[in-house]
Design an enzyme around this catalytic site. Structure first.
Site, PDB file in Angstrom:
ATOM      1  N   TYR A 101      48.584  55.344  69.583  1.00 21.10           N
ATOM      2  CA  TYR A 101      49.407  54.877  70.381  1.00 21.10           C
ATOM      3  C   TYR A 101      49.397  55.614  71.900  1.00 21.10           C
ATOM      4  O   TYR A 101      49.861  55.213  72.787  1.00 21.10           O
ATOM      5  CB  TYR A 101      50.908  55.159  69.946  1.00 21.10           C
ATOM      6  CG  TYR A 101      51.383  54.089  69.119  1.00 21.10           C
ATOM      7  CD1 TYR A 101      51.944  52.882  69.228  1.00 21.10           C
ATOM      8  CD2 TYR A 101      51.127  54.128  67.679  1.00 21.10           C
ATOM      9  CE1 TYR A 101      52.279  51.941  68.428  1.00 21.10           C
ATOM     10  CE2 TYR A 101      51.623  53.415  66.614  1.00 21.10           C
ATOM     11  CZ  TYR A 101      52.315  52.164  67.203  1.00 21.10           C
ATOM     12  OH  TYR A 101      52.570  51.280  66.072  1.00 21.10           O
ATOM     13  N   ARG A 142      59.708  39.696  69.278  1.00 21.36           N
ATOM     14  CA  ARG A 142      58.678  40.479  69.734  1.00 21.36           C
ATOM     15  C   ARG A 142      57.565  39.917  70.472  1.00 21.36           C
ATOM     16  O   ARG A 142      56.823  40.735  71.245  1.00 21.36           O
ATOM     17  CB  ARG A 142      58.041  40.834  68.355  1.00 21.36           C
ATOM     18  CG  ARG A 142      56.498  41.700  68.339  1.00 21.36           C
ATOM     19  CD  ARG A 142      56.095  41.890  67.118  1.00 21.36           C
ATOM     20  NE  ARG A 142      54.894  42.780  67.107  1.00 21.36           N
ATOM     21  CZ  ARG A 142      53.982  43.292  66.156  1.00 21.36           C
ATOM     22  NH1 ARG A 142      54.404  43.003  64.902  1.00 21.36           N
ATOM     23  NH2 ARG A 142      52.918  43.957  66.484  1.00 21.36           N
TER      24      ARG A 142
END
Length: 424
Positions: free
Chosen positions: A244, A90
């Site tokens: 988002y 990540r």
């Protein structure tokens, strides 16, 4: 009823356990199996899970195993919450795209593609093993990128539903602002996973009064602040985008911010170390307050509600899920995976059936179409590999779209993911 959690060693898991314990009347779990190859973490979290069940007087049995096939055997539902490559991968997803002036994020843009490439083959292997061991089991996917992963599962013929916590989080937030119970708030939630808009906020159900105009008028500043978008953007759109959408509406600003502060992956890794230390305390028998900062708010409630409805127990009939479009958004192919309100207890065990949705304005429909096309190419790259397929997926992404950027990002993606992509 037996449930299995793949990725049971995640620091998320106590949130899920707490939901199973509190909502046992909705979902009467007799056996809960936590499955994870990380033995030390698994045993730590398994012990805490048993203490949480005991504190809540839950009669269910919690077991742990590193053996996937044994763990899913006889399961009624299998929840997927894995992270291929862990926080280290990540961290890379959030870092190398910035070298090209693009957002570094684990589900959006080039980082999101890298995660899809690593994740889809692993999830499909797990799903095949679930099908062999428990052919009637439902697979509930919480693993990002949920839309692409769910589409891969459905394309392969699995009984699968994708789940995200964005909608339930907004429902709870709006209910508090409106002084209503969450069950009284129905969202006209439309789009793709991590690319959604609330077109309406209705009282009581799909046909109820739309409270969104009044909500924005009275609480627009608070809503905009949570989304980290200017209030004027919400007023001009007339809807509430998911947070988002900031990566699209304020891309360059986000890139500048990301270049001046620690990555979210670094923050989460530090938080996970602290959480694991807390979990090791034999006196701890409830989820710690720190877990709320880890992300995934209301994940447990959404997961319990969805599993209960799918398995014919309690649970809410209408829920926000990721499932096949099947004509719901007429400008998308039927096999696209969308995130909308759906009737979950479908007849014949066929799975969720999307409710009709309001017409999506071209301002939003255009972006949905664009990202769906990217997801088509991303899934093809995840299934078949190859540098050219990766390049085309990146070129198609609305946050990239230039061949020189796509070339540079392709080189970096492959260089940072060789250990997870056998064909690279």
């Amino acid at each position: 009823m037996k449930l299995a959690v793949v990725g049971g060693g995640s620091t998320y898991t106590p949130e899920l356990i707490d939901g199973f314990a509190r909502l046992r009347d909705t979902l009467p779990v007799e056996e809960l199996v936590l499955i994870d190859p990380a033995t030390e973490r698994l045993e730590l979290i398994g012990a805490l899970a048993r203490r949480i069940f005991a504190r809540q007087d839950h009669a269910g049995r919690v077991t742990t195993t590193t053996d996937l096939d044994a763990g899913v055997a006889g399961a009624d539902a299998v929840l997927l919450q894995l992270r291929v490559g862990g926080q280290a991968a990540r961290l890379q997803d959030e870092t190398w795209p910035l070298e090209c002036g693009c957002v570094g994020q684990e589900t959006t843009g080039a980082g999101g593609l890298a995660k899809a490439l690593r994740t889809v083959p692993v999830v499909l292997d797990i799903a095949e093993r679930v099908r062999r061991a428990s052919p009637d089991a439902w697979i509930i996917d919480f693993t990002n990128p949920v839309g692409i992963v769910t589409r891969a599962l459905l394309r392969a013929g699995h009984k699968a539903v994708g789940l995200c916590n964005v909608a339930i989080g907004l429902q709870r937030k709006f209910a508090a602002l409106l002084d209503l119970a969450p069950s009284e708030v129905h969202l006209d939630h439309v789009g793709l996973n991590h690319l959604t808009w609330e077109l309406g906020v209705r009282r009581g159900g799909p046909d109820g009064e739309d409270l969104l105009p009044g909500l924005l008028a009275a609480h627009g500043e608070a809503v905009a602040s949570d989304l980290r978008l200017p209030r004027a953007v919400l007023d001009r759109l007339g809807v509430v985008p998911s947070y988002y959408l900031r990566y699209f509406y304020s891309h360059d600003e986000v890139v500048r911010e990301l270049g001046t502060k620690p990555s979210r992956a670094a923050e989460v890794a530090a938080m996970e170390r602290e959480l694991l230390a807390l979990y090791a305390d034999p006196a701890l028998d409830e989820k710690p307050a720190l877990l709320a900062k880890r992300g995934g708010a209301f994940y447990s409630e959404a997961a319990v509600d969805l599993a209960a409805a799918l398995l014919g127990g309690g649970g809410t009939d209408v829920q926000v899920v990721n499932t096949h479009n099947n004509g719901t958004l007429p400008f998308l192919p039927d096999d696209a995976v969308i995130e909308v309100q759906a009737r979950v207890r479908a007849t014949g065990g066929s799975g969720p059936v999307p409710l009709p949705v309001p017409r999506l304005d071209p301002l939003f429909a255009g972006l949905v179409s664009h990202v769906t096309a990217y997801e088509d190419l991303a899934l093809d790259a995840a299934l078949r590999g190859g540098r050219e397929r990766v390049f085309k997926a990146l070129l198609a992404h609305p946050l990239i779209g230039q061949y020189d950027l796509a070339e540079g990002l392709t080189d970096r993606l492959l260089a940072h993911n060789k250990e997870h992509l056998p064909w690279a």
